[in-house]
Design an enzyme around this catalytic site. Structure first.
Site, PDB file in Angstrom:
ATOM      1  N   CYS A  82      39.490  34.616  30.931  1.00 47.96           N
ATOM      2  CA  CYS A  82      39.454  33.135  31.778  1.00 47.96           C
ATOM      3  C   CYS A  82      38.385  32.765  31.879  1.00 47.96           C
ATOM      4  O   CYS A  82      37.694  32.266  31.481  1.00 47.96           O
ATOM      5  CB  CYS A  82      40.186  33.704  33.060  1.00 47.96           C
ATOM      6  SG  CYS A  82      41.512  32.335  33.435  1.00 47.96           S
ATOM      7  N   HIS A 174      44.133  37.261  31.670  1.00 50.99           N
ATOM      8  CA  HIS A 174      43.496  38.652  31.449  1.00 50.99           C
ATOM      9  C   HIS A 174      43.774  39.914  31.604  1.00 50.99           C
ATOM     10  O   HIS A 174      45.594  39.979  32.060  1.00 50.99           O
ATOM     11  CB  HIS A 174      43.444  38.884  33.897  1.00 50.99           C
ATOM     12  CG  HIS A 174      43.119  37.600  34.278  1.00 50.99           C
ATOM     13  ND1 HIS A 174      41.938  37.692  35.261  1.00 50.99           N
ATOM     14  CD2 HIS A 174      43.310  35.981  34.508  1.00 50.99           C
ATOM     15  CE1 HIS A 174      41.388  36.796  35.821  1.00 50.99           C
ATOM     16  NE2 HIS A 174      42.196  35.644  35.586  1.00 50.99           N
ATOM     17  N   GLU A 176      43.152  43.006  32.068  1.00 48.02           N
ATOM     18  CA  GLU A 176      43.387  43.538  33.470  1.00 48.02           C
ATOM     19  C   GLU A 176      43.946  43.604  34.241  1.00 48.02           C
ATOM     20  O   GLU A 176      43.931  44.675  35.024  1.00 48.02           O
ATOM     21  CB  GLU A 176      41.529  43.599  33.805  1.00 48.02           C
ATOM     22  CG  GLU A 176      41.342  43.234  35.006  1.00 48.02           C
ATOM     23  CD  GLU A 176      41.121  41.106  34.026  1.00 48.02           C
ATOM     24  OE1 GLU A 176      41.682  41.164  32.731  1.00 48.02           O
ATOM     25  OE2 GLU A 176      41.628  40.099  34.833  1.00 48.02           O
TER      26      GLU A 176
HETATM   27  N1  GLN Z   1      40.350  28.325  36.810  1.00 51.92           N
HETATM   28  C1  GLN Z   1      39.621  29.059  36.966  1.00 51.92           C
HETATM   29  C2  GLN Z   1      37.849  28.987  37.072  1.00 51.92           C
HETATM   30  O1  GLN Z   1      37.796  27.319  35.985  1.00 51.92           O
HETATM   31  C3  GLN Z   1      39.445  30.756  36.108  1.00 51.92           C
HETATM   32  C4  GLN Z   1      40.416  30.692  36.974  1.00 51.92           C
HETATM   33  C5  GLN Z   1      40.958  32.377  36.031  1.00 51.92           C
HETATM   34  O2  GLN Z   1      39.368  33.466  35.801  1.00 51.92           O
HETATM   35  N2  GLN Z   1      41.883  33.538  36.844  1.00 51.92           N
HETATM   36  O3  GLN Z   1      36.719  28.962  36.833  1.00 51.92           O
END
Ligand code: GLN
Length: 201
Positions: A82, A174, A176
């Site tokens: 992410c 994610h 995890e």
């Molecule tokens: N939207 C977040 C970002 O741009 C990422 C979201 C997440 O890691 N769950 O950093």
């Protein structure tokens, strides 16, 4: 497990604890990484989900961007999830932010919608056996464009959500947070490969 490979989790912000637990579960020796001295002790790294602008800013402040780039270029295996995927990317759409720039992709942040639009999905990930990976998508990015070295491992609604480039693995979701550890096992396998390539130190 004295000789388990040491795998770090970049621990400025985000879901560090969950990644440490997943790494322990697959048999790695997990450790938090914040400083250059921490970085030097690891043979692999996870960049967690969280807020990529914060992770980038703190990595820059700790002087870690350039040394980490060099480690990755020298073959350090990394899993980014992410915000971690965003941090690894070459380019992000929208305002500039501190990026590592090692993964040849352009990402769109928050591409699947806002926090309230978070969801879980079962995703078939190429190279991961044993059924689909269940992933949490929380303000998740997608890969808008990928370079020739990048293999798309998974798509959701026609959007690339997991990629691999050499020893870099990145997911928009994610794994995890859903008890999934197969990507961490993959990272460990990459580490074991690179450890044996380098020979015992
Ligand atoms: N939207 C977040 C970002 O741009 C990422 C979201 C997440 O890691 N769950 O950093």
């Amino acid at each position: 497990m004295a000789d388990a490979p040491r795998i770090g989790v970049l621990a400025y912000q985000g879901d560090v604890r969950e990644h440490l637990a997943a790494l322990a579960e697959v048999g790695a020796d997990p450790v938090e990484v914040r400083t250059l001295a921490d970085l030097e002790t690891v043979d692999g790294l996870v960049v967690p989900g969280g807020e990529s602008t914060v992770i980038g800013k703190l990595a820059a402040r700790y002087g870690l961007l350039e040394p980490l780039r060099e480690r990755v270029e020298a073959g350090l295996p990394v899993l980014g999830t992410c915000a971690g995927m965003i941090f690894l990317a070459r380019e992000v759409e929208g305002p500039p932010q501190d990026l590592l720039g090692v993964l040849d992709v352009r990402v769109r942040r928050n591409a699947f919608g806002r926090q309230v639009a978070s969801f879980e999905a079962e995703v078939d990930v190429k190279g991961v056996d044993g059924g689909p990976v269940s992933g949490a998508f929380i303000r998740a990015p997608w890969v808008a464009e990928a370079g020739p070295e990048v293999e798309v491992l998974a798509e959701l609604d026609g959007k690339a959500v997991a990629v691999r480039q050499g020893r870099l693995l990145a997911t928009a979701f994610h794994p995890e947070l859903t008890g999934e550890v197969r990507l961490h096992r993959w990272l460990l396998d990459l580490v074991l490969g690179s450890v044996s390539e380098r020979g015992p130190s």
